[in-house]
Design an enzyme around this catalytic site. Structure first.
Site, mmCIF file in Angstrom:
data_model
loop_
_atom_site.group_PDB
_atom_site.id
_atom_site.type_symbol
_atom_site.label_atom_id
_atom_site.label_comp_id
_atom_site.label_asym_id
_atom_site.label_seq_id
_atom_site.Cartn_x
_atom_site.Cartn_y
_atom_site.Cartn_z
ATOM 1 N N HIS A 19 47.649 49.731 78.866
ATOM 2 C CA HIS A 19 46.754 49.916 80.011
ATOM 3 C C HIS A 19 47.187 51.175 80.759
ATOM 4 O O HIS A 19 48.133 51.855 80.343
ATOM 5 C CB HIS A 19 46.679 48.665 80.889
ATOM 6 C CG HIS A 19 47.980 48.200 81.500
ATOM 7 N ND1 HIS A 19 48.786 49.010 82.266
ATOM 8 C CD2 HIS A 19 48.608 47.000 81.450
ATOM 9 C CE1 HIS A 19 49.832 48.337 82.685
ATOM 10 N NE2 HIS A 19 49.761 47.106 82.180
ATOM 11 N N HIS A 22 51.044 51.765 81.508
ATOM 12 C CA HIS A 22 51.844 52.321 80.402
ATOM 13 C C HIS A 22 51.500 53.803 80.207
ATOM 14 O O HIS A 22 52.370 54.633 79.942
ATOM 15 C CB HIS A 22 51.566 51.572 79.093
ATOM 16 C CG HIS A 22 51.695 50.087 79.199
ATOM 17 N ND1 HIS A 22 50.635 49.245 79.031
ATOM 18 C CD2 HIS A 22 52.767 49.304 79.471
ATOM 19 C CE1 HIS A 22 51.039 47.988 79.193
ATOM 20 N NE2 HIS A 22 52.329 48.003 79.460
ATOM 21 N N CYS A 129 62.693 33.501 81.274
ATOM 22 C CA CYS A 129 61.252 33.764 81.352
ATOM 23 C C CYS A 129 60.846 34.599 80.143
ATOM 24 O O CYS A 129 61.336 35.720 79.966
ATOM 25 C CB CYS A 129 60.896 34.514 82.632
ATOM 26 S SG CYS A 129 59.183 35.097 82.611
ATOM 27 N N CYS A 132 59.128 38.079 80.976
ATOM 28 C CA CYS A 132 60.045 39.214 81.229
ATOM 29 C C CYS A 132 61.048 39.381 80.106
ATOM 30 O O CYS A 132 61.754 40.374 80.067
ATOM 31 C CB CYS A 132 60.880 39.006 82.490
ATOM 32 S SG CYS A 132 60.030 38.613 83.988
ATOM 33 N N CYS A 147 58.262 32.372 87.785
ATOM 34 C CA CYS A 147 58.641 33.785 87.780
ATOM 35 C C CYS A 147 57.617 34.526 88.640
ATOM 36 O O CYS A 147 56.411 34.321 88.490
ATOM 37 C CB CYS A 147 58.607 34.324 86.347
ATOM 38 S SG CYS A 147 58.720 36.111 86.258
ATOM 39 N N HIS A 150 55.407 36.576 86.338
ATOM 40 C CA HIS A 150 54.633 35.818 85.341
ATOM 41 C C HIS A 150 54.410 34.385 85.810
ATOM 42 O O HIS A 150 54.919 33.436 85.189
ATOM 43 C CB HIS A 150 55.356 35.838 83.974
ATOM 44 C CG HIS A 150 55.611 37.225 83.477
ATOM 45 N ND1 HIS A 150 56.788 37.884 83.689
ATOM 46 C CD2 HIS A 150 54.805 38.079 82.804
ATOM 47 C CE1 HIS A 150 56.716 39.101 83.165
ATOM 48 N NE2 HIS A 150 55.523 39.245 82.623
ATOM 49 N N LYS A 295 47.481 43.978 92.222
ATOM 50 C CA LYS A 295 48.282 44.112 91.006
ATOM 51 C C LYS A 295 47.365 44.009 89.781
ATOM 52 O O LYS A 295 46.456 43.177 89.758
ATOM 53 C CB LYS A 295 49.303 42.968 91.002
ATOM 54 C CG LYS A 295 50.345 43.140 89.955
ATOM 55 C CD LYS A 295 51.379 42.048 90.039
ATOM 56 C CE LYS A 295 52.115 42.032 88.724
ATOM 57 N NZ LYS A 295 53.179 41.103 88.639
ATOM 58 N N LYS A 298 45.576 40.623 83.690
ATOM 59 C CA LYS A 298 44.517 40.174 82.792
ATOM 60 C C LYS A 298 43.687 39.082 83.455
ATOM 61 O O LYS A 298 42.462 39.079 83.395
ATOM 62 C CB LYS A 298 45.152 39.620 81.518
ATOM 63 C CG LYS A 298 44.680 40.338 80.296
ATOM 64 C CD LYS A 298 45.302 39.707 79.084
ATOM 65 C CE LYS A 298 44.668 40.274 77.836
ATOM 66 N NZ LYS A 298 45.296 39.751 76.639
#
Ligand code: ME8
Length: 480
Positions: A19, A22, A129, A132, A147, A150, A295, A298
């Site tokens: 995305h 990155h 997790c 991560c 987390c 996540h 943030k 998805k």
């Protein structure tokens, strides 16, 4: 050895496609690599990117897609590579952590660290997790035990035999390293964070997973897999293990996001110290950006694809829009509206307009011949100032400076109304034309770093042998 540069991006997880987060990191590294190539010569620069494949979340993603892991990994690595090719990333090598050149290096380093007495067997009882791929403490989690990065992923409770790395033994050497090398980790605020983390004390870390289904087996105990971070960090070193590249290691410079600073600035240097390998030359941890203040995720459906943006606006717009929107090193925000506005004003209205107007005017009013300038022009000062921004890795600064130079040239054109002046005082107009042409020259040079796809078109417009090239549209916003 003569100066050289080895620039790296993180190796990215392949449980999804890239995305714009990155892409931001990869484009930033690409920009620095292009600058270094101009400065040092092509062969003195080695730019590495790649994929992190020995991760449980990849295995889970393959399972979810109903594809066997090896095929999934191959397809995904190709997707990442294609994405970088599509958006014009000039990487020299793409490493996959499932390649044998990497597996061999991981074995070698693991064995060295083990032989040094820095790896021992113990029991890990605690939290993990998979999102991560990190061991967690209760204090790392949110109030409801999830987390923070996540929240949709279940935290695993582990109770397994693991091999541990004696990280605690490196607390003092690492503190000394940061004291002796104050500029090693940039920006400075990140160094302060890491130093206070180091001062709070280091615990040994687990570096193997007994229950992992996939990954690199330990050389001394094949029933265990190397912990994915311990393996992934080694990729940077693996890529230099060929004859022609060994010298690059001492010039290694890691560009990463702030989320993975501890891995790169605590565990990685400790691993290298233990293995007796020189530390990289430096690390730059950039900030994170949100999309319209939220943030990217998805589940929120706000993940932006670099390919989609590039198809709509072109590669130069993608890179310039991302890299100029907030300081490299700070957090920021991205919005489609701001991006469209940036495209309209800075690229199409600013750069594109200037190049087209100047070349068309010189063609029409000077018969295409660029008048010779006898007075001195500030091109050299412009280039020096520009280089200063890149030396300091101020990518936004470099873009802002570029657009300010474009504005100055456009202003000169408008204020002098050179097209009218040419009819009453051709000599005076010629001085302005020559000056404007020099602006185009220096802007097309700087574009090799900042707007690399447009740079050759700009050079064509600048022309050769004192003759200007044909005008043209550099940024065709009609694609919107
Ligand atoms: O962490 N803003 O890989 P990863 C800016 N495999 N940058 C962002 C971003 C955002 N919103 N989201 C992601 C891993 N990034 C490991 C690395 S290296 C030995 C192993 C960028 O696929 C940022 O550079 O999760 C971040 O560090 C990186 O993507 C994480 O990519």
């Amino acid at each position: 050895m003569n100066p050289a540069t080895f620039l790296t991006t993180p190796v990215y997880y392949v449980n999804d496609v890239p995305h714009i987060g990155h892409s931001y990191c990869t484009l930033a590294t690409d920009t620095l690599a292009r600058y270094e190539r101009l400065k040092l010569g092509k062969e003195k620069v080695f730019f590495l990117t790649g994929t992190d494949e020995n991760s449980q979340k990849t295995v889970d993603a393959a399972e979810k897609a109903g594809i066997d892991t090896a095929t999934y990994l191959k397809d995904m690595a190709t997707k990442w590579r294609n994405c970088w090719d599509t958006i014009g990333i000039s990487y020299n090598d793409f490493i996959r952590t499932t390649e044998s050149r990497h597996v061999e290096t991981v074995h070698e380093l693991f064995q060295k660290i083990y032989d040094k007495g820095d790896i021992y067997k113990g029991t890990y009882k605690g939290l993990y997790c998979t999102g991560c791929e990190t061991f967690k403490k209760t204090s790392d989690l949110s109030e409801d035990g999830r987390c923070t990065d996540h929240p949709n992923q279940e935290i695993q409770q582990l109770d397994e035999t693991n091999y541990f790395f004696r990280l605690s033994a490196y607390q003092e050497p690492l503190l000394k390293w940061f004291e002796d090398n104050p500029g090693w980790l940039q920006p400075k605020s990140r160094t302060n964070e890491i130093v206070s983390f180091l001062k709070s004390g280091l615990e040994d870390v687990s570096v193997s997973r007994e229950t992992a289904e996939f990954g690199i087996s330990l050389p001394m105990d094949p029933s265990h897999k190397v912990y994915v971070w311990f393996d992934a960090l080694i990729n940077y070193y693996s890529a230099t293990r060929t004859d022609s590249r060994e010298d690059f290691w001492q010039s290694a410079y890691h560009i990463i996001g702030k989320d993975i600073t501890r891995f790169h600035c605590v565990i990685w240097p400790a691993m290298l110290m233990s293995a007796g390998i020189e530390l990289p030359k430096g690390v730059f941890a950039h900030g994170f950006f949100t999309v319209n203040g939220t943030k990217m995720s998805k589940s929120l459906g706000n993940v932006i694809s670099p390919i989609a943006l590039s198809e709509q606006y072109g590669n130069d717009a993608l890179r310039a829009g991302l890299l100029s929107s907030f300081e490299f090193g700070n957090d920021g925000d991205f919005s489609a509206d701001n991006f469209a506005e940036f495209y309209r004003t800075k690229l199409a209205g600013g750069v594109g307009n200037l190049f087209n107007r100047v070349t068309v005017l010189i063609t029409k009013l000077c018969d295409g011949q660029v008048p010779v300038l006898e007075t001195s022009f500030e091109a050299k000062t412009i280039k020096d100032e520009f280089d200063g921004f890149l030396e300091r890795k101020q990518l936004k600064g470099a873009y802002d400076f570029y657009f300010a130079t474009v504005d100055k040239a456009n202003q000169r054109l408008n204020e002098t109304e050179v097209w009218k002046l040419a009819k009453v005082d051709k000599d005076a107009a010629d001085i302005i034309f020559a000056e404007l042409h020099q602006y185009l020259e220096v802007l097309s040079e700087m574009a090799e770093v900042l707007l690399p796809e447009s740079a050759p078109k700009m050079k064509d417009m600048v022309g050769t042998d004192g003759k200007v090239g044909p005008g043209g549209i550099l940024f065709n916003s009609g694609k919107e």
